[in-house]
Design an enzyme around this catalytic site. Sequence first.
Site, PDB file in Angstrom:
ATOM      1  N   HIS A 268     -44.890  32.174  -6.624  1.00 35.83           N
ATOM      2  CA  HIS A 268     -44.130  31.263  -5.757  1.00 35.83           C
ATOM      3  C   HIS A 268     -45.039  30.684  -4.670  1.00 35.83           C
ATOM      4  O   HIS A 268     -44.979  29.506  -4.354  1.00 35.83           O
ATOM      5  CB  HIS A 268     -42.993  32.018  -5.040  1.00 35.83           C
ATOM      6  CG  HIS A 268     -41.946  32.570  -5.938  1.00 35.83           C
ATOM      7  ND1 HIS A 268     -41.756  33.912  -6.119  1.00 35.83           N
ATOM      8  CD2 HIS A 268     -41.011  31.958  -6.695  1.00 35.83           C
ATOM      9  CE1 HIS A 268     -40.742  34.110  -6.942  1.00 35.83           C
ATOM     10  NE2 HIS A 268     -40.276  32.949  -7.323  1.00 35.83           N
TER      11      HIS A 268
ATOM     12  N   LYS B  89     -44.557  29.733 -16.104  1.00 41.07           N
ATOM     13  CA  LYS B  89     -44.078  30.981 -16.707  1.00 41.07           C
ATOM     14  C   LYS B  89     -42.691  30.773 -17.335  1.00 41.07           C
ATOM     15  O   LYS B  89     -42.396  31.324 -18.380  1.00 41.07           O
ATOM     16  CB  LYS B  89     -44.010  32.090 -15.653  1.00 41.07           C
ATOM     17  CG  LYS B  89     -43.978  33.456 -16.281  1.00 41.07           C
ATOM     18  CD  LYS B  89     -43.228  34.459 -15.454  1.00 41.07           C
ATOM     19  CE  LYS B  89     -41.781  34.265 -15.662  1.00 41.07           C
ATOM     20  NZ  LYS B  89     -40.875  35.155 -15.064  1.00 41.07           N
TER      21      LYS B  89
ATOM     22  N   GLN C 124     -37.496  26.585 -19.067  1.00 40.16           N
ATOM     23  CA  GLN C 124     -36.773  26.064 -17.908  1.00 40.16           C
ATOM     24  C   GLN C 124     -37.360  24.722 -17.461  1.00 40.16           C
ATOM     25  O   GLN C 124     -36.630  23.812 -17.082  1.00 40.16           O
ATOM     26  CB  GLN C 124     -36.824  27.090 -16.768  1.00 40.16           C
ATOM     27  CG  GLN C 124     -36.283  26.582 -15.453  1.00 40.16           C
ATOM     28  CD  GLN C 124     -36.161  27.666 -14.403  1.00 40.16           C
ATOM     29  OE1 GLN C 124     -35.207  28.421 -14.393  1.00 40.16           O
ATOM     30  NE2 GLN C 124     -37.121  27.749 -13.501  1.00 40.16           N
TER      31      GLN C 124
HETATM   32  O1  PAF Z   1     -36.766  29.853 -11.683  1.00 37.08           O
HETATM   33  C1  PAF Z   1     -35.962  30.235 -10.824  1.00 37.08           C
HETATM   34  O2  PAF Z   1     -36.282  30.997  -9.901  1.00 37.08           O
HETATM   35  C2  PAF Z   1     -34.520  29.755 -10.892  1.00 37.08           C
HETATM   36  O3  PAF Z   1     -34.112  29.630 -12.211  1.00 37.08           O
HETATM   37  C3  PAF Z   1     -34.286  28.434 -10.119  1.00 37.08           C
HETATM   38  C4  PAF Z   1     -35.055  27.292 -10.731  1.00 37.08           C
HETATM   39  C5  PAF Z   1     -34.671  28.619  -8.668  1.00 37.08           C
HETATM   40  C6  PAF Z   1     -32.798  28.054 -10.180  1.00 37.08           C
HETATM   41  O4  PAF Z   1     -31.993  29.031  -9.613  1.00 37.08           O
END
Ligand code: PAF
Length: 281
Positions: free
Chosen positions: A37, A151, A155
């Site tokens: 992050h 990762k 998504q």
């Molecule tokens: O990848 C994540 O941490 C979550 O899926 C996200 C994109 C913040 C959506 O809640």
Amino acid sequence: MNIVKTKADLYRLLDEQRSFSNKIGLVPTMGSLHMGHLSLIEVAKRKSDFVWVTIFINPTQFNDVNDFKSYPKEIDGDIKKIRSISKEINIFIPSVDEMYPDNIPLEKFNFGDIDNILEGKFRPGHFNGVATIVKKLFEIFEPCFVFFGEKDFQQTLIIKKIIYKFFPEINIIICPTIRDKNGLALSSRNKLISKNSFSKCGIIFETLQFAKANYIKIDFVDLLVAIKSKIETIKNFELEYFEIRDEENLVIYNQNDYKKSFRGFISVKVEGVRLIDNLPF
Ligand code: PAF
């Protein structure tokens, strides 16, 4: 550093920040932040005039109540970590009511087939929940840039589809997976694993590398048998899936298709905790 919990406060700040065409960079997270992050936040800081990190454990993307309940929460630590990067970064930490104020049924998205395979197969409804919250956040922030980690490759494809359909003005930046010393992809869920199992988790990335080196030479069925036995000889490790699919539409690997770029995808349950990873092949 602005830490905001309500949309009303958020809009006041965003109105100021957006003046003079300032560029807003958005890093959506579910908190329990790790170096992966933080690398997104670093990139966001370089590209944007104002960076917003959101911390929200989105209930609608959890198909398993226990998974939702046990998801790690470390708000104070998260704030410290963000502050250590820069005191200029803004944080939005809404409540569930703030993000889902009325009991309106969730919007139903149509992603073709890419939300029913890999993660979608094991977590029904997961990507619809992700799409719901991401769309809400994009509507609120109207960001110029949004940052996501490789990762969660599947998504990122879902989010690209949302951007294409609803927010063509948003630029998505996908940042590389950050790994532990043993190769394990960083994930907030890693914190849920015992020390002993954690020390063996390097096998997940090793397996992906093994598959990458061999998928042309070995028949897929034999490759899968080899992968399963590598993973499952370790106590409390269970292979959920290993698949090779194309990077654009997640179509299954076909050795005659030279035009496509393929990627290996793996999910392993370690002590019941799902760990996912992927690698370009
Ligand atoms: O990848 C994540 O941490 C979550 O899926 C996200 C994109 C913040 C959506 O809640």
